[in-house]
Write a protein that holds these residues in place. Structure first.
Motif, short mmCIF file in Angstrom:
data_model
loop_
_atom_site.label_atom_id
_atom_site.label_comp_id
_atom_site.label_asym_id
_atom_site.label_seq_id
_atom_site.Cartn_x
_atom_site.Cartn_y
_atom_site.Cartn_z
N SER A 1 -17.09 28.26 -23.24
CA SER A 1 -16.51 29.17 -24.24
C SER A 1 -15.89 28.37 -25.38
O SER A 1 -15.79 27.13 -25.33
N ARG A 2 -15.43 29.07 -26.39
CA ARG A 2 -14.73 28.40 -27.50
C ARG A 2 -13.53 27.61 -26.98
O ARG A 2 -13.31 26.47 -27.40
N ALA A 3 -12.75 28.21 -26.07
CA ALA A 3 -11.58 27.51 -25.54
C ALA A 3 -11.99 26.23 -24.83
O ALA A 3 -11.34 25.18 -24.98
N ASP A 4 -13.09 26.30 -24.06
CA ASP A 4 -13.58 25.11 -23.36
C ASP A 4 -14.01 24.03 -24.35
O ASP A 4 -13.70 22.84 -24.18
N ASP B 1 -13.17 23.63 -27.57
CA ASP B 1 -12.06 23.07 -28.34
C ASP B 1 -11.16 22.18 -27.48
O ASP B 1 -10.48 21.28 -28.00
N ASN C 1 -9.15 31.27 -29.87
CA ASN C 1 -9.80 31.31 -28.56
C ASN C 1 -9.99 32.73 -28.04
O ASN C 1 -10.71 32.92 -27.04
N GLU C 2 -9.38 33.72 -28.69
CA GLU C 2 -9.65 35.12 -28.31
C GLU C 2 -11.11 35.48 -28.57
O GLU C 2 -11.64 36.42 -27.99
N PRO D 1 -14.53 34.11 -27.80
CA PRO D 1 -15.18 33.05 -27.02
C PRO D 1 -16.50 32.57 -27.61
O PRO D 1 -17.02 31.53 -27.23
N TYR E 1 -19.21 30.84 -30.00
CA TYR E 1 -19.17 29.58 -30.75
C TYR E 1 -20.55 29.31 -31.33
O TYR E 1 -21.55 29.38 -30.62
#
Length: 434
Positions: free
Chosen positions: A228-231, A233, A323-324, A326, A328
């Motif tokens: 995901s985006r959080a992963d 980043d 990160n809300e 996800p 990318y």
């Protein structure tokens, strides 16, 4: 390609236009209402599709983003009509039903039409119309009007429940500041497509799933959702060495992903063009909507400009907000040129005359007449445009994303556009169902 507040824009994060490479081949019969329906799995393979979906754990991405495909040569799509409950209607009307049709300067849309023909002229349903366009001189407005009125039939677009009004948002090609090497000024990576990103095209096992792809990565022998985006980043994804460029601002990178394409100016003055290459398969979530739902931004300020202002005022809360979403987007470097960015049809977009649409409702490449209003002024926006792009946020019957062009002025208009919309798609008069 899209406004931050709508329920999902690749490009754009989706303007996020995802690439369209597997496309329905049928087109509606002109002269009668057409009911557009979602694709259903065929008997005998429903279990296969279910297994793939379970493996993907929700990493299923509907095509439409985004923006643009890897190569300009795409098989042009049309409207799918599998047996299932109707989700949209196309009702034939005459040109007198199009408000502002006689006043529109069709010569402004002519180059966009020629670009559509360069992609669609190999299709039998488009060949005759495109051949007829070749003999018309640029600027010959009356001849252009006769051309459309004799070779295309307008169809009013409405939802399955009969609703004829939808929403028009805007997108543009931004300019970022960046470098080919990382340093203190440019710490934010612009990634190319990861080596471990896997795409599963279900069309090979589920023929009616032409618009469905799964994205993921291998974990042992299992296909699991991609990072995901959080992963990404946080550095958990193995993306070292996939950096195309480095830019100075994570918010500008976020909106580059929303738009799906843009330009990056290097310290030497060189300008590099980048375009959509792929996406991680996670669904797009509007961060503007998140801020509105939390009471941190009034809905009237939930534009690109309003979100950027919030980010400047809340730097410590910015990473969590980004990160809300996800989703990318990964990019590719494009050849230098003065034309517009490539849309999903594989042709350069024309400012003010190209739109992104939902290709399950509107055939990619088709002329579309829109009736709306310009943001801020309330002046009528009634013109012929070409459906040359798609976007992850652009879903539904009466829904479009209006391409404003390049630069800050275009960004200002695109960021504020969230207008009521009515649409008529012009289908070739020779079109017939298979």
């Amino acid at each position: 390609m899209n406004s931050p507040i709508p329920s999902a824009t690749p490009a754009s994060s989706n303007s996020q236009a995802m690439p369209v490479s597997s496309i329905p081949s049928s087109v509606p019969q002109v002269g009668r209402p057409v009911r557009l329906q979602p694709v259903q799995p065929v008997a005998g393979v429903r279990l296969v599709a279910t297994v793939f979906l379970a493996l993907a754990l929700g990493a299923c991405a509907r095509l439409g983003p985004p923006r643009p495909p890897a190569v300009p040569a795409v098989v042009p799509p049309a409207v799918a009509q599998p047996p299932a409950p109707a989700r949209a209607r196309l009702d034939p009307v005459d040109y007198g039903a199009l408000p502002g049709w006689p006043e529109d300067n069709l010569s402004e849309a002519w180059e966009a039409l020629r670009r559509t023909c360069s992609a669609l002229s190999g299709q039998p349903s488009w060949a005759t119309a495109c051949q007829g366009a070749q003999g018309i001189e640029p600027g010959d407005g009356p001849a252009m009007r006769r051309f459309f009125e004799s070779r295309f039939v307008p169809h009013r677009v409405s939802a399955a429940d009969g609703k004829q009004e939808g929403m028009l948002t805007g997108y543009y090609e931004p300019l970022l500041k960046g470098s080919r090497t990382k340093d203190e000024r440019f710490p934010v990576p612009v990634y190319g497509v990861p080596d471990d990103l896997i795409t599963v095209d279900l069309a090979s096992v589920v023929p009616d799933s032409r618009n469905l792809r799964l994205k993921g990565r291998l974990a042992g022998k299992r296909l699991v959702p991609y990072w995901s985006r959080a992963d990404i980043d946080a550095g958990r994804a193995p993306l070292g060495g996939r950096e195309l460029l480095w830019v100075d601002d994570p918010v500008e990178l976020f909106f580059l992903q929303v738009q799906g394409s843009g330009r990056v100016q290097l310290p030497t003055g060189e300008v590099v063009r980048v375009g959509y290459a792929d996406q991680n398969g996670h669904p797009y979530r509007s961060i503007g909507r998140v801020l509105v739902e939390r009471g941190q931004l009034p809905v009237e300020r939930a534009s690109m400009q309003g979100i950027k202002a919030w980010a400047r005022d809340n730097p410590d809360r910015l990473p969590a907000l980004l990160n809300e979403n996800p989703s990318y987007v990964f990019f590719r470097e494009l050849p230098a040129g003065s034309g517009g960015p490539l849309g999903s049809l594989g042709v350069p977009l024309t400012p003010g005359r190209s739109i992104a649409i939902d290709p399950s409702v509107i055939p990619l490449g088709a002329p579309v007449f829109i009736s709306s209003v310009w943001p801020g002024s309330g002046q009528p926006l009634r013109r012929l445009v070409l459906a040359q792009d798609t976007g992850g946020a652009i879903k539904g019957a009466v829904r479009a994303d209006f391409f404003w062009g390049f630069g800050p002025e275009a960004g200002e208009g695109a960021g504020r556009m969230r207008q009521p919309l009515q649409m008529w798609v012009l289908l070739p008069a020779t079109t017939a169902t298979p």
